[in-house]
Design a protein around this motif. Structure first.
Motif, mmCIF file in Angstrom:
data_model
loop_
_atom_site.group_PDB
_atom_site.id
_atom_site.type_symbol
_atom_site.label_atom_id
_atom_site.label_comp_id
_atom_site.label_asym_id
_atom_site.label_seq_id
_atom_site.Cartn_x
_atom_site.Cartn_y
_atom_site.Cartn_z
ATOM 1 N N ASN A 1 45.495 -14.016 24.975
ATOM 2 C CA ASN A 1 46.423 -14.283 23.878
ATOM 3 C C ASN A 1 46.226 -15.712 23.396
ATOM 4 N N MET A 2 47.021 -16.163 22.438
ATOM 5 C CA MET A 2 47.036 -17.587 22.138
ATOM 6 C C MET A 2 47.729 -18.349 23.276
ATOM 7 N N TYR A 3 48.904 -17.869 23.674
ATOM 8 C CA TYR A 3 49.631 -18.390 24.832
ATOM 9 C C TYR A 3 49.881 -17.229 25.790
ATOM 10 N N GLY A 4 49.687 -17.460 27.075
ATOM 11 C CA GLY A 4 50.023 -16.411 28.026
ATOM 12 C C GLY A 4 51.513 -16.152 28.052
ATOM 13 N N LEU A 5 52.297 -17.190 28.405
ATOM 14 C CA LEU A 5 53.758 -17.116 28.410
ATOM 15 C C LEU A 5 54.284 -18.314 27.640
ATOM 16 N N TYR A 6 55.153 -18.057 26.665
ATOM 17 C CA TYR A 6 55.677 -19.101 25.775
ATOM 18 C C TYR A 6 57.194 -19.026 25.792
ATOM 19 N N MET A 7 57.835 -20.134 26.158
ATOM 20 C CA MET A 7 59.293 -20.203 26.210
ATOM 21 C C MET A 7 59.750 -21.284 25.244
ATOM 22 N N PHE A 8 60.681 -20.930 24.353
ATOM 23 C CA PHE A 8 61.011 -21.803 23.229
ATOM 24 C C PHE A 8 62.523 -21.847 23.031
ATOM 25 N N THR A 9 63.103 -23.004 23.240
ATOM 26 C CA THR A 9 64.499 -23.313 22.915
ATOM 27 C C THR A 9 65.495 -22.698 23.900
ATOM 28 N N ASP A 10 66.026 -23.565 24.761
ATOM 29 C CA ASP A 10 67.167 -23.222 25.624
ATOM 30 C C ASP A 10 66.895 -22.028 26.529
ATOM 31 N N CYS A 11 65.767 -22.050 27.199
ATOM 32 C CA CYS A 11 65.460 -21.007 28.183
ATOM 33 C C CYS A 11 65.447 -21.653 29.564
ATOM 34 N N SER A 12 66.447 -21.344 30.377
ATOM 35 C CA SER A 12 66.652 -22.068 31.624
ATOM 36 C C SER A 12 66.849 -21.124 32.797
ATOM 37 N N ASN A 13 66.602 -21.679 33.990
ATOM 38 C CA ASN A 13 66.862 -20.977 35.252
ATOM 39 C C ASN A 13 66.099 -19.660 35.357
ATOM 40 N N ASN A 14 64.923 -19.606 34.762
ATOM 41 C CA ASN A 14 64.049 -18.449 34.913
ATOM 42 C C ASN A 14 63.095 -18.668 36.090
ATOM 43 N N ILE A 15 62.690 -17.586 36.729
ATOM 44 C CA ILE A 15 61.693 -17.636 37.794
ATOM 45 C C ILE A 15 60.390 -17.086 37.235
ATOM 46 N N ILE A 16 59.332 -17.903 37.296
ATOM 47 C CA ILE A 16 58.012 -17.529 36.773
ATOM 48 C C ILE A 16 57.041 -17.641 37.939
ATOM 49 N N GLU A 17 56.612 -16.522 38.493
ATOM 50 C CA GLU A 17 55.832 -16.594 39.722
ATOM 51 C C GLU A 17 54.774 -15.489 39.798
ATOM 52 N N TYR A 18 53.659 -15.838 40.424
ATOM 53 C CA TYR A 18 52.571 -14.906 40.729
ATOM 54 C C TYR A 18 51.997 -14.241 39.485
ATOM 55 N N ASN A 19 52.008 -14.936 38.363
ATOM 56 C CA ASN A 19 51.412 -14.413 37.136
ATOM 57 C C ASN A 19 49.998 -14.972 36.961
ATOM 58 N N ASP A 20 49.158 -14.213 36.275
ATOM 59 C CA ASP A 20 47.824 -14.672 35.882
ATOM 60 C C ASP A 20 47.889 -15.084 34.420
ATOM 61 N N LEU A 21 47.900 -16.399 34.183
ATOM 62 C CA LEU A 21 48.069 -16.954 32.841
ATOM 63 C C LEU A 21 46.761 -17.648 32.449
ATOM 64 N N SER A 22 45.700 -16.883 32.340
ATOM 65 C CA SER A 22 44.352 -17.432 32.212
ATOM 66 C C SER A 22 43.664 -16.967 30.936
ATOM 67 N N ARG A 23 42.678 -17.771 30.522
ATOM 68 C CA ARG A 23 41.746 -17.419 29.448
ATOM 69 C C ARG A 23 42.465 -17.103 28.139
ATOM 70 N N ASN A 24 43.478 -17.893 27.838
ATOM 71 C CA ASN A 24 44.142 -17.815 26.545
ATOM 72 C C ASN A 24 43.588 -18.894 25.624
ATOM 73 N N THR A 25 43.719 -18.703 24.325
ATOM 74 C CA THR A 25 43.059 -19.607 23.386
ATOM 75 C C THR A 25 43.816 -20.909 23.158
ATOM 76 N N ASN A 26 45.047 -21.015 23.654
ATOM 77 C CA ASN A 26 45.730 -22.305 23.681
ATOM 78 C C ASN A 26 46.105 -22.624 25.121
ATOM 79 N N SER A 27 47.296 -22.272 25.550
ATOM 80 C CA SER A 27 47.748 -22.618 26.892
ATOM 81 C C SER A 27 48.139 -21.379 27.686
ATOM 82 N N GLY A 28 48.046 -21.520 29.003
ATOM 83 C CA GLY A 28 48.498 -20.434 29.853
ATOM 84 C C GLY A 28 50.005 -20.286 29.838
#
Length: 505
Positions: free
Chosen positions: A222-249
């Motif tokens: 993708n362009m971004y693997g995972l993108y969080m924007f504006t007031d996203c808190s207390n989330n658990i982000i674990e054991y994901n493969d966020l690789s080979r995207n055209t901007n950021s993982g």
């Protein structure tokens, strides 16, 4: 063809159980006791479960949904079905079934809580599967592709499970962008999904999404693997493969705080493994952040108070870039980046002794002393001298182990070391390097100032050889300095030796 129904009861009818001596105001019979009321509720629950039907559907899926009772299961046969809307608690199970819609319609619109849908191919709609203001739904093991907007969308929906789906190639028409999209949705479990090749985001949270668990997803291409924007808190982000995207993982922007980011892989993204912008107080631990094009970890613009521990950050142009303050960075392995770290704020690069600092692959100090001031004889696993990041940022307790120079000179020779103006000096060096070398040049310096002329070295067997002409030099003493860089941009500058030049008689 009408849908067929299979009921556990012969008649297909359900009757609520009755209690003797139930309270009835016209009869003057006493009020039921607490145990009687509880028993009534238990019987009603058993009766409702017993009433659930299993319905086989082979045509007109929407009609079957309309006719079904809450709690029924619809087994949907192979075939192509038009868009559906679900307004009651149902369980839909697809077996080779395809649901498709026009470019402005949702393929599956879920507007009731406690709905389960699994095993479908969903394609070509405006939304693929859309959950709108619902709770307790499960979307599992579906393939959702080529939708104009999100493949799977949760809007104002809490406490749902999105598991094992393939949400790929959505949002490619310039209007959408998302594989899986959460908006104002909390307490959801996003587990073991694949989101590949979507218009911009594998998974996107925007805005105000909290307490979600995003685990075990593959978010590549993708362009971004995972993108969080504006007031996203207390989330658990674990054991994901966020690789080979055209901007950021992984990219967190604007007040995305207090998130737990751990044990993810962020490899070979074009720009960065992980970017934080105006997002502080996150915990970043145990991640593999490797071979990203520009930054391993990029922390910008008031992203203060993050804790960065136990990560491997390697093989990027810049390992860690900080344009924020009050971040704590320790117990990381920071290795083989062209620039290991750049700190434009005020941050801590080590914890207090004896927790220590970070392992730097290019630290070459010794470990002969121990203690908070490193002044007591005896090794403790920390370098005796600090690792300097810049003039104002140091790691006081660099961890020893696995230190290797990215480019090092094994042997060097100048011949002759006493020359007359116009003579050539033959230069031979043997190198060790982690990556292929690009260009090797030698230049003369006198009293720290660069003199005229330079020479180029080329590979010859297991060494590099070339010559330096003294024709442009005045008589005097000189140092000959080698400059070399590798294919990743790392540069070494080191003196090979001294030589003298005398007038030609």
């Amino acid at each position: 063809m009408k849908p067929s129904l299979t009921h556990p009861s012969a008649t297909g009818k359900c009757h609520a159980p009755a209690l003797s001596n139930a309270y009835h105001p016209s009869r003057g019979i006493g009020r039921p006791t607490i145990w009687a009321v509880s028993l009534l509720y238990a019987f009603m629950l058993i009766a409702s479960v017993a009433c659930a039907a299993t319905i086989s559907v082979s045509s007109d899926l929407q009609a079957a949904i309309n006719a079904a009772q809450p709690g029924d299961t619809l087994l949907v046969a192979p075939g192509i079905y038009e868009k559906i809307s679900i307004g009651k608690s149902l369980n839909l199970v697809g077996n080779g079934a395809v649901i498709q819609a026009g470019e402005r319609d949702a393929c599956v619109n879920i507007e009731a809580s406690d709905v389960s849908i699994s095993g479908f191919l969903v394609r070509n709609g405006f939304y693929g599967i859309k959950l709108n203001n619902v709770r307790g739904c499960t979307v599992a093991n579906n393939t959702v592709i080529r939708c104009t907007q999100p493949g799977i969308a949760l809007l104002f929906s809490d406490g749902n499970i999105i598991q094992g789906n393939n949400a790929s190639f959505n949002g490619l028409g310039g209007e959408g962008w998302y594989g899986i999209y959460l908006s104002n949705s909390n307490d959801n479990l996003i587990l073991d999904n694949v989101a590949y090749g979507n218009g911009a985001y594998g998974i996107n949270l925007f805005p105000s999404c909290s307490n979600n668990t995003i685990r075990g997803n593959v978010l590549q291409g993708n362009m971004y693997g995972l993108y969080m924007f504006t007031d996203c808190s207390n989330n658990i982000i674990e054991y994901n493969d966020l690789s080979r995207n055209t901007n950021s993982g992984l990219d967190l922007r604007f007040d995305c705080t207090d998130n737990l980011i751990r044990n993810n892989s962020m490899i070979e993204n074009v720009v960065a493994g992980l970017t934080l912008l105006d997002s502080g107080y996150n915990s970043i631990s145990g991640n593999l952040i490797e071979a990203n094009g520009r930054y391993g970890l990029q922390i910008q613009s008031n992203s203060n108070g993050n804790t960065i521990i136990d990560n491997t950050i390697s093989d990027s142009q810049t390992g860690i870039f900080l344009d924020s303050s009050q971040n704590m960075i320790y117990r990381n392995k920071i290795s083989y980046n062209v620039i290991q770290a750049e700190d434009r704020g005020e941050n801590s690069w080590n914890a207090s002794y004896p927790l220590g600092g970070n392992l730097w692959s290019d630290y070459h100090g010794s470990d002969e002393y121990q203690g908070q001031e490193q002044n007591v004889l005896g090794a403790d696993g920390f370098g005796d001298l600090p690792y300097e990041i810049d003039s104002s940022s140091v790691d006081r307790y660099p961890i020893m182990g696995d230190q290797v120079k990215q480019i090092s000179i094994i042997e060097k020779a100048l011949n002759p070391t006493q020359a007359r103006v116009g003579d050539d000096i033959k230069v031979t060096v043997r190198m060790e390097a982690l990556y292929d070398l690009n260009q090797l040049t030698v230049r003369a310096y006198q009293s720290g100032e660069e003199a005229k002329g330079y020479g180029r070295l080329v590979a010859s067997g297991d060494a590099y050889q070339g010559s330096f002409s003294t024709a442009l030099l005045d008589p005097g003493e000189y140092d000959l300095v080698l400059r070399v860089n590798d294919v990743r941009g790392f540069e070494l500058e080191e003196t090979l030796g001294s030589f003298s030049v005398s007038p030609r008689s």
